[in-house]
Design an enzyme around this catalytic site. Sequence first.
Site, mmCIF file in Angstrom:
data_model
loop_
_atom_site.group_PDB
_atom_site.id
_atom_site.type_symbol
_atom_site.label_atom_id
_atom_site.label_comp_id
_atom_site.label_asym_id
_atom_site.label_seq_id
_atom_site.Cartn_x
_atom_site.Cartn_y
_atom_site.Cartn_z
ATOM 1 N N HIS A 84 79.586 85.054 57.173
ATOM 2 C CA HIS A 84 79.726 85.337 55.730
ATOM 3 C C HIS A 84 79.503 84.031 54.968
ATOM 4 C CE1 HIS A 84 82.423 87.099 52.269
ATOM 5 N NE2 HIS A 84 81.445 86.363 51.812
ATOM 6 N N GLU A 142 75.955 81.943 48.499
ATOM 7 C CA GLU A 142 76.848 81.141 49.348
ATOM 8 C C GLU A 142 76.626 79.652 49.129
ATOM 9 O OE1 GLU A 142 79.448 82.254 51.293
ATOM 10 O OE2 GLU A 142 79.012 84.126 50.258
ATOM 11 N N HIS A 146 79.730 78.008 47.231
ATOM 12 C CA HIS A 146 80.569 77.295 48.202
ATOM 13 C C HIS A 146 79.924 75.998 48.705
ATOM 14 C CE1 HIS A 146 83.172 80.833 48.395
ATOM 15 N NE2 HIS A 146 82.095 81.582 48.579
HETATM 16 P P1 5GP Z 1 81.957 85.369 48.406
HETATM 17 O O1 5GP Z 1 83.006 86.180 49.074
HETATM 18 O O2 5GP Z 1 81.152 84.574 49.377
HETATM 19 O O3 5GP Z 1 82.396 84.554 47.271
HETATM 20 O O4 5GP Z 1 80.987 86.459 47.741
HETATM 21 C C1 5GP Z 1 80.189 87.311 48.436
HETATM 22 C C2 5GP Z 1 79.222 87.932 47.450
HETATM 23 O O5 5GP Z 1 78.017 88.200 48.118
HETATM 24 C C3 5GP Z 1 79.697 89.243 46.841
HETATM 25 O O6 5GP Z 1 79.223 89.315 45.521
HETATM 26 C C4 5GP Z 1 79.008 90.295 47.690
HETATM 27 O O7 5GP Z 1 78.731 91.463 46.965
HETATM 28 C C5 5GP Z 1 77.714 89.583 48.071
HETATM 29 N N1 5GP Z 1 77.225 89.887 49.407
HETATM 30 C C6 5GP Z 1 75.948 90.084 49.748
HETATM 31 N N2 5GP Z 1 75.834 90.314 51.063
HETATM 32 C C7 5GP Z 1 77.086 90.233 51.560
HETATM 33 C C8 5GP Z 1 77.612 90.373 52.861
HETATM 34 O O8 5GP Z 1 76.925 90.587 53.841
HETATM 35 N N3 5GP Z 1 78.957 90.215 52.998
HETATM 36 C C9 5GP Z 1 79.772 89.929 51.945
HETATM 37 N N4 5GP Z 1 81.081 89.808 52.172
HETATM 38 N N5 5GP Z 1 79.307 89.809 50.698
HETATM 39 C C10 5GP Z 1 77.969 89.960 50.510
#
Ligand code: 5GP
Length: 279
Positions: A84, A142, A146
């Site tokens: 992630h 990401e 981050h």
């Molecule tokens: P984070 O948790 O890294 O701050 O945010 C993740 C963001 O990326 C969210 O807006 C989510 O909708 C999007 N996203 C796109 N692909 C993925 C995935 O595979 N897993 C997750 N957890 N979020 C994803």
Amino acid sequence: MSSSLAQPLPWLLLLLALAVFTAETASAAELEVEPLGGKAPQREFDYFALALQWPGTYCQRTRHCCSNNACCRGSNAPTIFTIHGLWPDYNDGTWPACCTKSRFDPKEISTLTDALEKYWPSLSCGSPSTCQGGKGTFWAHEWEKHGTCSSPVFRNEYDYFLATLNIYFKYNVTTVLNEAGYVPSNTEKYPLGGIVSAIENAFHMSPLIICSKGSVEELRLCFYKDFKPRDCAVGQDIKTDMVSKGSCPKYVSLPEHASLGGPGRDGLQSWVSDDAAAF
Ligand code: 5GP
């Protein structure tokens, strides 16, 4: 007389304040932590969390398919924990975000794309927000949210993505759990404590596990800035809170990947273009 003697003091104070301000500005610049939109610079992070996701759980919420969603790869969909993100976090449970104006550039990581597609795919069709007010890919999100806060450990996109892949390969959670008998299953339930112990025994760190409807959805491993493993929880209170009162029940499942095929294979999902999926 007495007032002329007192004159130099305000000047000295001003000079002192200027010196402190210059030193602070210089160290912020060295860390490349620029304030965004007039906000104060964010202080350096305390540790890294490697956030992994379990596609068997995450993909259950897929309602439509698109080419950039790995849940939609049919029999090639991932059956391992995928990445992630690698998140710089603070010990108090908060984290910095969007630390610089560095925009994601796919060209910088073109040599890593094959590995990233396999081990760090998006499991969603949506286009997440980026830090400069737009929308982008999962990787763009990401890095900007981050990755830009990982200075001074990483100062560019390539180093950030490469190091994340390397740490992911070194700490192979899927293998550890499989070897402990925790294999993907749509019928079995496993003791949460057993899963935590398997990770603790293998990596000498305490993970954080997040569930959705009784299934493992995320598993986080934590590291000091030199990538030595450390517990994800800081104080005993937080640890107890995370393990016993968290989102997971005492027995959890690790579902096998739901079979989401390509276009037209399933009545529940629809296949839409990536552009349409973003909205
Ligand atoms: P984070 O948790 O890294 O701050 O945010 C993740 C963001 O990326 C969210 O807006 C989510 O909708 C999007 N996203 C796109 N692909 C993925 C995935 O595979 N897993 C997750 N957890 N979020 C994803």
